[in-house]
Design a protein around this motif. Structure first.
Motif, PDB file in Angstrom:
ATOM      1  N   LYS A  97      18.761 -16.956  20.592  1.00  0.00           N
ATOM      2  CA  LYS A  97      18.694 -17.732  21.822  1.00  0.00           C
ATOM      3  C   LYS A  97      18.085 -19.116  21.564  1.00  0.00           C
ATOM      4  O   LYS A  97      18.528 -20.119  22.136  1.00  0.00           O
ATOM      5  CB  LYS A  97      17.853 -16.986  22.865  1.00  0.00           C
ATOM      6  CG  LYS A  97      18.458 -15.697  23.388  1.00  0.00           C
ATOM      7  CD  LYS A  97      19.470 -15.979  24.487  1.00  0.00           C
ATOM      8  CE  LYS A  97      19.923 -14.712  25.181  1.00  0.00           C
ATOM      9  NZ  LYS A  97      19.132 -14.350  26.343  1.00  0.00           N
ATOM     10  N   ALA A 197      13.513 -14.877  28.988  1.00  0.00           N
ATOM     11  CA  ALA A 197      14.930 -14.926  28.622  1.00  0.00           C
ATOM     12  C   ALA A 197      15.139 -15.204  27.141  1.00  0.00           C
ATOM     13  O   ALA A 197      16.260 -15.107  26.641  1.00  0.00           O
ATOM     14  CB  ALA A 197      15.640 -15.996  29.450  1.00  0.00           C
ATOM     15  N   GLU A 268      21.126 -18.750  32.185  1.00  0.00           N
ATOM     16  CA  GLU A 268      22.282 -18.430  31.346  1.00  0.00           C
ATOM     17  C   GLU A 268      23.533 -19.168  31.830  1.00  0.00           C
ATOM     18  O   GLU A 268      24.350 -19.636  31.027  1.00  0.00           O
ATOM     19  CB  GLU A 268      22.530 -16.922  31.348  1.00  0.00           C
ATOM     20  CG  GLU A 268      21.359 -16.073  30.866  1.00  0.00           C
ATOM     21  CD  GLU A 268      21.064 -16.221  29.379  1.00  0.00           C
ATOM     22  OE1 GLU A 268      21.777 -16.972  28.692  1.00  0.00           O
ATOM     23  OE2 GLU A 268      20.104 -15.575  28.917  1.00  0.00           O
TER      24      GLU A 268
END
Length: 303
Positions: A97, A197, A268
């Motif tokens: 990520k 996240a 996202e």
């Protein structure tokens, strides 16, 4: 032996709590705030997204360790939560990520697409075509100033512009102090979501060059739907403790708007607008020696 902790997903938590004047510790297996008289207040460490630690707080090693295991962000702040001194990092455990976020920020075309998507989410309409990031920033700034004016007029609050000095809290007028306290609440919540996240708070798209650039990017998506109206509403009431009133109002707005359920999916969404895929690990890279157990938390929570 106590069972292994598995962090709750952010969408299942309350937003935040502010703590001041006491010792934060783990006593008899509980996360507690102990005041000067020895009275314990139990804090649901695994049930909140962020704990804001104000002046007068001392924190034990055990408390920090438990917060990290529970996936709860600890943030050391100044008066009214406005000045950030330090923060723990319970998330950010996904290298794929982080590389994905960095690749989007470094690719000029991808970055422009992300910024355009942020603009659309924030204002509910597509931005003008063929505009650079700098031009979009200028358009955004003009709209934001007008929105402040409209809200000030709506709540009948005197307004001379967004003016404040983070080094001198009392130097700002009441509306600006309420706004600063409100945005501090939102920034703490968005930082917790970004870390949960698996992303980095520092790698921004519209904002750059600050440790919390991405926090400001994401917070701006929700600012005028949540905390800014509450700040003006509280300022119009002129309460004896405006900062406390703002925090309570923001907490209620976060719950009513179900903001914690929205932040990670929308992070996202705006990043996906860049059109790049998650990077694949190099073939020669050494993978983990063992796989982590599947947890209940978000991607960035350390299991």
């Amino acid at each position: 032996m106590l069972p292994r902790l598995s962090p709750l997903a952010l969408k299942e938590r309350a937003s935040m709590v502010f703590l001041e004047k006491g010792n934060l510790d783990v006593l008899d297996g509980s996360f507690v705030l102990v005041d000067a008289t020895g009275v314990r207040t139990h804090i649901p460490v695994g049930g909140v997204a962020c704990i804001m630690l104000e002046p007068g707080i001392r924190v034990s090693h055990a408390a920090v360790a438990l917060a990290a295991r529970a996936g709860t962000l600890l943030t050391w702040v100044g008066e009214a939560g406005v000045r950030l001194y330090a923060s723990g990092q319970p998330g950010g455990a996904r290298s794929d990520k982080l590389l994905y976020q960095a690749s989007l920020a470094l690719d000029e075309a991808a970055r422009a697409k992300v910024v355009r998507r942020m603009f659309a989410v924030r204002f509910g309409e597509e931005p003008p075509s063929r505009r650079s990031v700098d031009q979009l920033r200028g358009i955004e700034g003009t709209r934001v100033r007008e929105m402040y004016k409209l809200l000030a007029k709506q709540y009948r609050v005197p307004w001379s512009g967004r003016k404040y000095d983070h080094r001198e809290w009392e130097s700002g007028d009441l509306p600006n102090r309420c706004l600063s306290a409100a945005t501090a609440c939102l920034h703490g919540l968005c930082e917790a979501a970004i870390l949960a996240a698996g992303y980095a708070p520092a790698i921004g798209f519209l904002h750059t060059g600050k440790p919390r650039s991405f926090v400001y990017d994401i917070a701006d998506l929700y600012k005028f739907d949540t905390v800014v109206p509450e700040a003006f509403r509280v300022a119009a009431q002129q309460p004896a403790e405006p900062e406390r009133a703002v925090r309570l109002a923001c907490r209620d707005r976060f719950r009513e708007s179900k903001l914690l359920k929205r932040i990670i999916p929308e992070i996202e969404e705006v990043l996906a607008a860049g059109g790049l895929s998650l990077p694949q690990a190099p073939t020669e890279a050494v993978g983990p020696a063992f796989e982590d157990e599947e947890g209940l938390g978000d991607d960035g929570h350390r299991c």
